[in-house]
Design a protein around this motif. Structure first.
Motif, PDB file in Angstrom:
ATOM      1  N   THR A  95       0.824  -1.199   0.000  1.00  0.00           N
ATOM      2  CA  THR A  95       0.000   0.000   0.000  1.00  0.00           C
ATOM      3  C   THR A  95       0.864   1.257   0.000  1.00  0.00           C
ATOM      4  OG1 THR A  95      -1.647  -1.243   1.271  1.00  0.00           O
ATOM      5  CG2 THR A  95      -1.933   1.128   1.156  1.00  0.00           C
ATOM      6  N   ILE A  96       1.936   1.237   0.793  1.00  0.00           N
ATOM      7  CA  ILE A  96       2.847   2.389   0.807  1.00  0.00           C
ATOM      8  C   ILE A  96       3.546   2.532  -0.544  1.00  0.00           C
ATOM      9  CG2 ILE A  96       4.948   3.314   1.850  1.00  0.00           C
ATOM     10  CD1 ILE A  96       4.026   2.034   4.495  1.00  0.00           C
ATOM     11  N   LEU A  97       3.953   1.421  -1.148  1.00  0.00           N
ATOM     12  CA  LEU A  97       4.582   1.494  -2.467  1.00  0.00           C
ATOM     13  C   LEU A  97       3.629   2.102  -3.488  1.00  0.00           C
ATOM     14  CD1 LEU A  97       6.906   0.876  -4.422  1.00  0.00           C
ATOM     15  CD2 LEU A  97       5.943  -1.415  -4.716  1.00  0.00           C
ATOM     16  N   ALA A  98       2.347   1.753  -3.421  1.00  0.00           N
ATOM     17  CA  ALA A  98       1.370   2.335  -4.344  1.00  0.00           C
ATOM     18  C   ALA A  98       1.325   3.853  -4.198  1.00  0.00           C
ATOM     19  CB  ALA A  98      -0.015   1.739  -4.086  1.00  0.00           C
ATOM     20  N   GLN A  99       1.431   4.345  -2.955  1.00  0.00           N
ATOM     21  CA  GLN A  99       1.423   5.792  -2.759  1.00  0.00           C
ATOM     22  C   GLN A  99       2.717   6.424  -3.257  1.00  0.00           C
ATOM     23  OE1 GLN A  99      -1.121   7.382  -2.228  1.00  0.00           O
ATOM     24  NE2 GLN A  99      -0.943   9.103  -0.827  1.00  0.00           N
ATOM     25  N   LEU A 100       3.827   5.739  -3.110  1.00  0.00           N
ATOM     26  CA  LEU A 100       5.088   6.245  -3.661  1.00  0.00           C
ATOM     27  C   LEU A 100       4.992   6.391  -5.184  1.00  0.00           C
ATOM     28  CD1 LEU A 100       7.552   4.083  -1.534  1.00  0.00           C
ATOM     29  CD2 LEU A 100       7.382   6.580  -1.441  1.00  0.00           C
ATOM     30  N   LEU A 101       4.423   5.398  -5.832  1.00  0.00           N
ATOM     31  CA  LEU A 101       4.273   5.462  -7.291  1.00  0.00           C
ATOM     32  C   LEU A 101       3.286   6.560  -7.687  1.00  0.00           C
ATOM     33  CD1 LEU A 101       4.271   1.661  -8.224  1.00  0.00           C
ATOM     34  CD2 LEU A 101       6.170   3.289  -8.315  1.00  0.00           C
ATOM     35  N   ARG A 102       2.267   6.756  -6.878  1.00  0.00           N
ATOM     36  CA  ARG A 102       1.323   7.838  -7.170  1.00  0.00           C
ATOM     37  C   ARG A 102       2.021   9.189  -7.081  1.00  0.00           C
ATOM     38  NH1 ARG A 102      -4.088   9.240  -7.243  1.00  0.00           N
ATOM     39  NH2 ARG A 102      -4.491  11.369  -6.515  1.00  0.00           N
ATOM     40  N   GLY A 103       2.864   9.363  -6.053  1.00  0.00           N
ATOM     41  CA  GLY A 103       3.588  10.622  -5.920  1.00  0.00           C
ATOM     42  C   GLY A 103       4.483  10.892  -7.113  1.00  0.00           C
ATOM     43  N   MET A 104       5.170   9.868  -7.577  1.00  0.00           N
ATOM     44  CA  MET A 104       6.011  10.033  -8.764  1.00  0.00           C
ATOM     45  C   MET A 104       5.163  10.378  -9.982  1.00  0.00           C
ATOM     46  SD  MET A 104       8.883   7.025  -8.330  1.00  0.00           S
ATOM     47  CE  MET A 104       9.865   7.722  -9.681  1.00  0.00           C
ATOM     48  N   GLY A 150      12.936  16.348 -13.245  1.00  0.00           N
ATOM     49  CA  GLY A 150      11.623  15.752 -13.017  1.00  0.00           C
ATOM     50  C   GLY A 150      11.707  14.535 -12.108  1.00  0.00           C
ATOM     51  N   LEU A 151      12.740  13.707 -12.282  1.00  0.00           N
ATOM     52  CA  LEU A 151      12.878  12.524 -11.441  1.00  0.00           C
ATOM     53  C   LEU A 151      13.194  12.924 -10.002  1.00  0.00           C
ATOM     54  CD1 LEU A 151      12.882   9.495 -11.138  1.00  0.00           C
ATOM     55  CD2 LEU A 151      15.267   9.456 -11.891  1.00  0.00           C
ATOM     56  N   ARG A 152      14.040  13.945  -9.821  1.00  0.00           N
ATOM     57  CA  ARG A 152      14.330  14.421  -8.467  1.00  0.00           C
ATOM     58  C   ARG A 152      13.043  14.858  -7.760  1.00  0.00           C
ATOM     59  NH1 ARG A 152      18.225  17.429 -11.404  1.00  0.00           N
ATOM     60  NH2 ARG A 152      20.318  16.491 -11.296  1.00  0.00           N
ATOM     61  N   ARG A 153      12.237  15.670  -8.456  1.00  0.00           N
ATOM     62  CA  ARG A 153      11.003  16.172  -7.854  1.00  0.00           C
ATOM     63  C   ARG A 153       9.999  15.038  -7.634  1.00  0.00           C
ATOM     64  NH1 ARG A 153       8.180  19.082 -10.920  1.00  0.00           N
ATOM     65  NH2 ARG A 153       9.328  18.888 -12.888  1.00  0.00           N
ATOM     66  N   ALA A 154       9.996  14.068  -8.541  1.00  0.00           N
ATOM     67  CA  ALA A 154       9.072  12.940  -8.414  1.00  0.00           C
ATOM     68  C   ALA A 154       9.387  12.099  -7.183  1.00  0.00           C
ATOM     69  CB  ALA A 154       9.134  12.084  -9.675  1.00  0.00           C
ATOM     70  N   LEU A 155      10.660  11.837  -6.950  1.00  0.00           N
ATOM     71  CA  LEU A 155      11.043  11.037  -5.788  1.00  0.00           C
ATOM     72  C   LEU A 155      10.757  11.775  -4.480  1.00  0.00           C
ATOM     73  CD1 LEU A 155      14.336   9.537  -7.215  1.00  0.00           C
ATOM     74  CD2 LEU A 155      12.276   8.252  -6.599  1.00  0.00           C
ATOM     75  N   ARG A 156      10.953  13.107  -4.467  1.00  0.00           N
ATOM     76  CA  ARG A 156      10.629  13.876  -3.276  1.00  0.00           C
ATOM     77  C   ARG A 156       9.128  13.880  -3.012  1.00  0.00           C
ATOM     78  NH1 ARG A 156      12.228  14.615   1.313  1.00  0.00           N
ATOM     79  NH2 ARG A 156      14.336  15.014   0.482  1.00  0.00           N
ATOM     80  N   ARG A 157       8.340  14.083  -4.064  1.00  0.00           N
ATOM     81  CA  ARG A 157       6.886  14.061  -3.916  1.00  0.00           C
ATOM     82  C   ARG A 157       6.420  12.686  -3.424  1.00  0.00           C
ATOM     83  NH1 ARG A 157       2.020  16.356  -2.880  1.00  0.00           N
ATOM     84  NH2 ARG A 157       0.357  15.569  -4.228  1.00  0.00           N
ATOM     85  N   ALA A 181      16.210   7.891  -0.678  1.00  0.00           N
ATOM     86  CA  ALA A 181      16.262   7.864  -2.142  1.00  0.00           C
ATOM     87  C   ALA A 181      16.063   9.266  -2.704  1.00  0.00           C
ATOM     88  CB  ALA A 181      15.199   6.912  -2.681  1.00  0.00           C
ATOM     89  N   ALA A 182      15.090  10.006  -2.158  1.00  0.00           N
ATOM     90  CA  ALA A 182      14.839  11.372  -2.624  1.00  0.00           C
ATOM     91  C   ALA A 182      16.040  12.263  -2.359  1.00  0.00           C
ATOM     92  CB  ALA A 182      13.589  11.924  -1.946  1.00  0.00           C
ATOM     93  N   GLU A 183      16.639  12.122  -1.170  1.00  0.00           N
ATOM     94  CA  GLU A 183      17.800  12.945  -0.838  1.00  0.00           C
ATOM     95  C   GLU A 183      18.996  12.614  -1.719  1.00  0.00           C
ATOM     96  OE1 GLU A 183      18.233  12.131   3.295  1.00  0.00           O
ATOM     97  OE2 GLU A 183      16.744  13.650   3.912  1.00  0.00           O
ATOM     98  N   GLY A 184      19.186  11.344  -2.004  1.00  0.00           N
ATOM     99  CA  GLY A 184      20.266  10.946  -2.902  1.00  0.00           C
ATOM    100  C   GLY A 184      20.086  11.527  -4.287  1.00  0.00           C
ATOM    101  N   ALA A 185      18.843  11.514  -4.770  1.00  0.00           N
ATOM    102  CA  ALA A 185      18.554  12.081  -6.089  1.00  0.00           C
ATOM    103  C   ALA A 185      18.799  13.584  -6.110  1.00  0.00           C
ATOM    104  CB  ALA A 185      17.117  11.763  -6.480  1.00  0.00           C
ATOM    105  N   GLU A 186      18.419  14.262  -5.034  1.00  0.00           N
ATOM    106  CA  GLU A 186      18.576  15.715  -4.984  1.00  0.00           C
ATOM    107  C   GLU A 186      20.047  16.137  -4.933  1.00  0.00           C
ATOM    108  OE1 GLU A 186      14.321  16.658  -2.725  1.00  0.00           O
ATOM    109  OE2 GLU A 186      16.154  16.350  -1.569  1.00  0.00           O
TER     110      GLU A 186
END
Length: 608
Positions: A95-104, A150-157, A181-186
């Motif tokens: 369920t959490i993974l689904a929300q991560l994918l939604r944020g991206m 876009g990928l940086r912002r997607a992972l943060r979202r 993961a978001a911090e690494g991307a940023e």
């Protein structure tokens, strides 16, 4: 080679992530100790990503079948991915993974909808880049920078949305890994592939630190199972965008743990309470999809939070996936009814798993209760409504004739349609239809082994003893069915069926659709390919002659029985010619012929 962040890259990502989770599924299940040690996190993540991947494939197929025969945009595909994960999410981590994918998807789709051209395509009205200097020469670097940002912002979202979805976030879990993961991307400079690799490495580093953040992980000597699954998914993203496999994860297996202090009453004073124990947590996991507006969902969160724990509500735009652990499952469902329209309701009882864990048996969830509007309905405690049969076989088959053959042998057939392999959910539904206590699954295709394993894991979670025999062809499935004997013990039956399948070599004839390199040389469109054990061994121009050559090569190393499974439209004269060839050229070898009806392979051959 590196890939831009476009629709094809997302499709590749889903496929790579699903394959990687299939390989790691059992290991992730084995380290699942938080929030409940029910041994299903790997399976739940696999099923969630499988649903996302199917939705992405459906988006591509839908566009290809349209009148314009168009291709989906990045926005189309990421929205499909997020929706597929939402409706197929299983368990807390899924369920959490689904929300991560939604944020991206929120970020990537909004970027495309705001007027960005599909990655790799020139903006409308601009000339393609040519030999001379011009505006087009800057398009690729600009597009690459936009992809990376876009990928940086997607992972943060994604990380932000996941935290908001969990009622009481805990560090040392998949949430911590998502933030890393978001911090690494940023922090990463460079193109989108570099950003994806940095996100993966950041997540991998955070995963190794999870035992120091969550005591239950440290005592068990494991990293967080949900976090391990997320790192696996991010590894697929990095590979899809860079064209290179990322650094491998450490094996996801429990390490010997330092014994914890034990109180005088025999209880571990610092242990995470086991569900179903006298001082334990809630006894049921409740999951359902919900159609409701945001206001109703806000009130639902408050009500469910008061009823139990591990509350995760994800989704939006009127469709939500609700996950909670409670003692009163009926109250959790009733709360959903008051908020909107709940459906696909699943209730899993943790008590059996806790009792088995306390007795030293492997952790395994108790039976799942499916509400009466679904296949396999059970009573509220997870018990079956009707007496179960003793044992059944579920086989995946590619043709109507093979399905009829399986039915005659007492097996339940699941159709494998061209280009549409069955999902694990279809196999689970077939298992439920058998109403059997014990089930043997025959995938009959190498590509379906992970799918069958996930289905078996779900069946076990519902109280069914299940085993997968790794058959790679329908003829191996036929051989296994021939020795199936429900009267003997389950283990003996599985061993006998596995032995029969393993003793059957298989071949398949196919017609090449285009020029291609093969293990046997270059083939041209229309050539007949003789594939032995999955590899092209012979290239011919005529089907019967090529089949004879395949038979001779296989029988050169011995064999007592030849099985010929005829595809749809193959003339009987071909079978008669091949039977005569075996009879005249190979002493004491019998031949049996079946009308398989498979639409893709004109002929399947088995040698026992």
């Amino acid at each position: 080679m590196p890939h831009t962040l476009d629709a094809d890259a997302v499709r590749m990502w889903c496929g790579l992530a699903l394959d990687a989770l299939g390989r790691a599924r059992a290991d992730i299940d084995a380290i699942n100790v938080y929030p409940v040690a029910d041994g299903d996190t790997g399976t739940n993540l696999y099923l969630t990503v499988e649903s996302a991947a199917q939705a992405v494939d459906a988006a591509f197929n839908g566009h290809a079948a349209s009148a314009a025969a168009s291709r989906p945009t990045l926005a189309d595909v990421v929205r499909a991915m997020a929706h597929g994960a939402l409706i197929g999410a299983r368990g807390n981590s899924g369920t959490i993974l689904a929300q991560l994918l939604r944020g991206m998807a929120d970020v990537l789709a909004d970027g495309a909808a705001a007027g960005d051209p599909p990655a790799g395509d020139p903006p409308a009205g601009d000339p393609p880049a040519g030999d001379g200097a011009g505006a087009g020469d800057c398009d690729a670097p600009a597009a690459g920078a936009a992809d990376a940002d876009g990928l940086r912002r997607a992972l943060r979202r994604a990380a932000d949305l996941a935290y908001l979805a969990v009622a009481h976030p805990v560090e040392g879990t998949v949430l911590t890994v998502a933030v890393a993961a978001a911090e690494g991307a940023e922090r990463a400079a460079g193109d989108v592939a570099a950003v994806a690799r940095a996100a993966y490495e950041g997540a991998r580093t955070a995963l190794r630190a999870t035992p120091g953040q969550l005591d239950v992980l440290a005592r068990a000597g494991v990293v967080d199972a949900g976090g391990y699954g997320l790192v696996t998914v991010l590894g697929g993203l990095a590979e899809a965008l860079s064209g290179e496999s990322p650094a491998a994860l450490a094996p996801a297996r429990p390490r010997p743990a330092t014994p914890a202090p034990v109180a005088s009453d025999g209880q571990d004073p610092g242990a995470c309470p086991a569900d179903g124990a006298p001082d334990g947590g809630p006894a049921f996991e409740v999951i359902y999809l919900l159609e409701a507006d945001e206001t109703a969902v806000t009130a639902l969160r408050e009500r469910l939070d008061a009823l139990g724990d591990s509350l995760v509500v994800v989704g939006g735009d009127g469709l939500w996936n609700v996950h909670v652990h409670v003692d009163d499952a009926g109250a959790a469902v009733e709360a959903g009814i008051q908020a909107g329209r709940p459906y696909r309701v699943r209730i899993t009882h943790f008590g059996a798993a806790a009792r088995k864990a306390g007795a030293g048996a492997p952790n395994r969830p108790g039976p799942a209760a499916v509400l009466p509007d679904q296949p396999g309905a059970q009573d509220p405690t997870g018990g079956p409504r009707a007496e179960r049969a003793t044992r059944a076989v579920v086989a995946v088959v590619p043709g109507d004739g093979l399905a009829a053959l399986c039915a005659e042998a007492g097996a339940t057939a699941v159709a494998a349609r061209p280009g549409e392999p069955p999902a694990s959910g279809e196999l689970v539904d077939a298992v439920r239809r058998t109403a059997a206590r014990e089930v043997v699954l025959l995938p009959n295709d190498t590509e379906l082994h992970h799918t069958a394993a996930a289905a078996a894991a779900q069946a076990r979670a519902e109280g069914v003893r299940a085993a997968v025999i790794p058959t790679r062809s329908a003829v191996q499935g036929i051989a296994a069915l021939a020795v199936h004997e429900p009267g003997r013990s389950f283990d003996e039956d599985v061993v006998a069926m596995t032995s029969a399948a393993g003793a059957t070599r298989y071949a398949e004839l196919a017609v090449a659709e285009r020029q291609s390199w093969t293990m046997a040389g270059v083939c041209q469109a229309g050539d007949v390919l003789g594939m032995i054990d999955g590899d092209v061994a012979l290239i011919g121009s005529e089907l019967a002659a090529t089949a004879e050559a395949v038979l001779d090569r296989m029988l050169a190393s011995g064999g007592e029985m030849v099985t010929l499974v005829l595809g749809a439209g193959l003339p009987d004269e071909v079978a008669e010619r091949l039977e005569r060839h075996v009879r005249e050229g190979h002493f004491a070898v019998d031949t049996v012929v079946y009308q398989g009806g498979q639409p893709t392979a004109p002929l399947i051959i088995g040698i026992e």
